[in-house]
Design an enzyme around this catalytic site. Structure first.
Site, mmCIF file in Angstrom:
data_model
loop_
_atom_site.group_PDB
_atom_site.id
_atom_site.type_symbol
_atom_site.label_atom_id
_atom_site.label_comp_id
_atom_site.label_asym_id
_atom_site.label_seq_id
_atom_site.Cartn_x
_atom_site.Cartn_y
_atom_site.Cartn_z
ATOM 1 N N TYR A 267 0.851 -1.192 0.000
ATOM 2 C CA TYR A 267 0.000 0.000 0.000
ATOM 3 C C TYR A 267 0.891 1.248 0.000
ATOM 4 C CZ TYR A 267 -3.769 -3.177 1.530
ATOM 5 O OH TYR A 267 -4.701 -4.189 1.635
ATOM 6 N N TRP A 284 -13.821 -11.272 -5.469
ATOM 7 C CA TRP A 284 -14.851 -11.928 -4.667
ATOM 8 C C TRP A 284 -16.230 -11.825 -5.316
ATOM 9 C CZ3 TRP A 284 -12.147 -15.126 -2.630
ATOM 10 C CH2 TRP A 284 -11.028 -14.856 -1.855
ATOM 11 N N ASP A 330 -9.170 -4.982 9.871
ATOM 12 C CA ASP A 330 -8.043 -4.592 9.026
ATOM 13 C C ASP A 330 -7.400 -3.335 9.611
ATOM 14 O OD1 ASP A 330 -6.257 -4.536 6.756
ATOM 15 O OD2 ASP A 330 -7.812 -5.575 5.622
ATOM 16 N N ASP A 356 -4.042 -4.346 13.953
ATOM 17 C CA ASP A 356 -3.001 -5.149 13.324
ATOM 18 C C ASP A 356 -3.191 -6.580 13.804
ATOM 19 O OD1 ASP A 356 -0.628 -6.587 12.833
ATOM 20 O OD2 ASP A 356 0.640 -4.830 13.057
ATOM 21 N N PHE A 357 -3.466 -7.515 12.888
ATOM 22 C CA PHE A 357 -3.815 -8.863 13.358
ATOM 23 C C PHE A 357 -2.643 -9.623 13.959
ATOM 24 C CE2 PHE A 357 -3.960 -9.572 8.533
ATOM 25 C CZ PHE A 357 -2.674 -10.088 8.418
ATOM 26 N N ARG A 372 -7.038 -15.346 1.404
ATOM 27 C CA ARG A 372 -5.845 -14.814 0.730
ATOM 28 C C ARG A 372 -4.961 -14.048 1.721
ATOM 29 N NH1 ARG A 372 -5.730 -12.998 -4.750
ATOM 30 N NH2 ARG A 372 -5.146 -11.019 -3.800
ATOM 31 N N HIS A 375 -1.183 -16.930 2.516
ATOM 32 C CA HIS A 375 -0.194 -17.056 1.433
ATOM 33 C C HIS A 375 0.757 -15.864 1.362
ATOM 34 C CE1 HIS A 375 -2.674 -14.971 -2.052
ATOM 35 N NE2 HIS A 375 -2.516 -14.182 -1.012
ATOM 36 N N ASP A 376 0.451 -14.796 2.087
ATOM 37 C CA ASP A 376 1.339 -13.624 2.116
ATOM 38 C C ASP A 376 2.534 -13.813 3.042
ATOM 39 O OD1 ASP A 376 -0.261 -12.129 0.391
ATOM 40 O OD2 ASP A 376 -1.416 -11.240 2.018
ATOM 41 N N ASN A 422 4.230 -15.679 -7.747
ATOM 42 C CA ASN A 422 3.827 -14.301 -7.497
ATOM 43 C C ASN A 422 4.012 -13.925 -6.033
ATOM 44 O OD1 ASN A 422 2.571 -11.859 -8.728
ATOM 45 N ND2 ASN A 422 1.128 -12.201 -7.061
#
Length: 472
Positions: A267, A284, A330, A356-357, A372, A375-376, A422
């Protein structure tokens, strides 16, 4: 030289940790040695190339041999990667595009560009073999699609009451007549546009494919994600070789932005944040229902969408399960952008929670959704997040992981392998096999772990802390 022959590959439909009701034994979940990251990245490249050759069923496709000593790629002779518009679509949308879009690309484009040299494909395959002279063209197709979306070609033709000539399109878009003519005719060859001739003049209109996915007014519009891919993902992929050498993402090389804090890089501006959020909304709108229907989630009345971005998946969830309430968790900047730029926030069943999770307390819920997200991140960061969710989860609760699953051996599906690459160029993580997710969920305290493939780009994994009332 390594010649790849077609091999039938299957996958286990479901498994659980308890050992009861299994329909197959899970593969062991190997823990990757971080010392071997560079070798793993090189192996990943080889696996993608091998999978391309495997699915093409062409004896003439040459792929690199992996040396048993050093795992380096040894190229012997020319490497010919199969190409088709469908394969190109999968490559250009390597972050997230929609399965329906890709399948339509294949079925619609298959006829005019691909020649009689094509070999029939198994149902799982996603690429075709075309004359080798076309093999170098696939990056150019991406740019044609990106440019047409950015200029607004499909929106203009959708709004026009009748087909338009290239001169009229050029005037309304403010583009050159010569360049516009070339772009429109190329889109016709790609079956993104149709052309008809009236009094010797070519008139252009959208195809069903472009009307469905490339017109902004369509509920299945994918243009936001395509523009994100064009402006961000594609630039990172230009540094793929360096990413394999370094074993890390390429934001510094592509944009000069440090990536010590991953999402500060992702971001990196307000415009980039909003573009990414709109892209996920596109995803989505097509893929959300399938992953949320993979398991019956109706017993879970209070749901937390962790890293839920704009709330697009939360919207799909409340539409499918009207009795639930969803908290979208988020960061403050994302929540602020969601409230400023997205219009469906009036649903009183959806609320936003800033935090912040990895650090802040998570909202209490019966079900936590990680779509999603895992996978980050590295295995260590995933384990930490799952442990925090398990601690916050109400008794009888669960976690729903939504990701694109690799086959048990990691050698497919090709689309997921490309997504994993990716993740290498854009994040700290990777795509995983079902067994690898089991290895993360089990130690975190989730049991009766099951996965289900949806037939689309994203699959679902459900891990429970216990059986909630009403579940069987």
């Amino acid at each position: 030289m390594l010649w790849v022959a077609p091999v039938s590959k299957g996958h286990l439909p479901t498994w659980d940790v308890s050992g009861h009701g299994q329909r197959g034994r899970p593969d062991p979940a190997p823990v990757r040695n971080t010392v071997q990251e560079e070798k793993r990245n090189a192996m990943m490249i080889c696996r993608v190339l091998e999978d391309l050759a495997h699915h093409s069923q062409a004896r003439a496709v040459k792929v690199p041999r992996r040396s048993p000593r050093n795992h380096k790629c040894l190229f012997q002779g020319p490497l010919r990667i199969p190409w088709s518009p469908h394969a190109e679509a999968e490559l250009l949308v390597s972050t997230t595009v929609v399965s329906e879009f890709l399948r339509n690309c294949h079925s619609v484009l298959h006829g005019s560009i691909v020649s009689s040299e094509i070999t029939s494909l198994p149902p799982r395959a996603s690429v075709s073999v075309v004359p080798r002279a076309l093999a170098h063209r696939w990056p150019l197709v991406s740019e044609v699609l990106f440019a047409a979306c950015e200029l607004g070609v499909f929106d203009l033709l959708s709004e026009a009451p009748e087909p338009l000539g290239s001169a009229a399109v050029a005037v309304r878009l403010g583009t050159s007549s010569h360049g516009t003519q070339l772009l429109l005719d190329t889109c016709v060859s790609l079956k993104l546009l149709q052309v008809e001739t009236s009094r010797g003049k070519a008139l252009y209109k959208n195809t069903e494919l472009s009307s469905t996915y490339l017109v902004r007014a369509s509920p299945k519009y994918q243009g936001n994600m395509l523009l994100y891919l064009a402006r961000t993902t594609y630039l990172c992929w230009g540094h793929l070789a360096q990413a394999v050498r370094d074993g890390k993402n390429q934001y510094q090389e592509a944009f000069g932005v440090p990536s010590n804090e991953l999402f500060t890089a992702i971001y990196r501006s307000e415009g980039e944040r909003v573009q990414f959020m709109r892209g996920l909304q596109d995803v989505w709108s097509v893929s959300g229902r399938a992953v949320l229907e993979a398991f019956d989630l109706s017993p879970f009345r209070l749901i937390c969408d962790v890293g839920g971005c704009s709330g697009a998946l939360a919207k799909e969830c409340t539409a499918l399960y009207p009795g639930c309430r969803v908290t979208v968790f988020d960061t403050p900047d994302v929540v602020r952008a969601a409230k400023e730029h997205f219009s469906f926030l009036e649903d009183d069943r959806i609320r936003f929670w800033e935090g912040d999770f990895f650090e802040d307390p998570l909202p209490e819920a019966d079900l936590y959704v990680l779509a999603r997200v895992l996978h980050d991140w590295s295995d260590a960061r995933c384990a930490r997040l799952l442990a925090r969710i398990r601690q916050a989860c109400k008794p009888g609760g669960a976690v729903l992981v939504i990701e694109s699953l690799l086959d048990a051996d990691g050698r497919g599906p090709l689309t997921t392998q490309l997504y994993s690459l990716n993740m290498l160029v854009q994040t700290e993580g990777r795509e995983r096999t079902p067994a690898q997710y089991l290895a993360l969920l089990g130690p975190a305290g989730f049991w009766d772990v099951q996965y289900r493939r949806t037939g689309g780009l994203y699959d679902a994994i459900l891990g429970r802390t216990g059986l909630p009332a009403g579940c069987s």
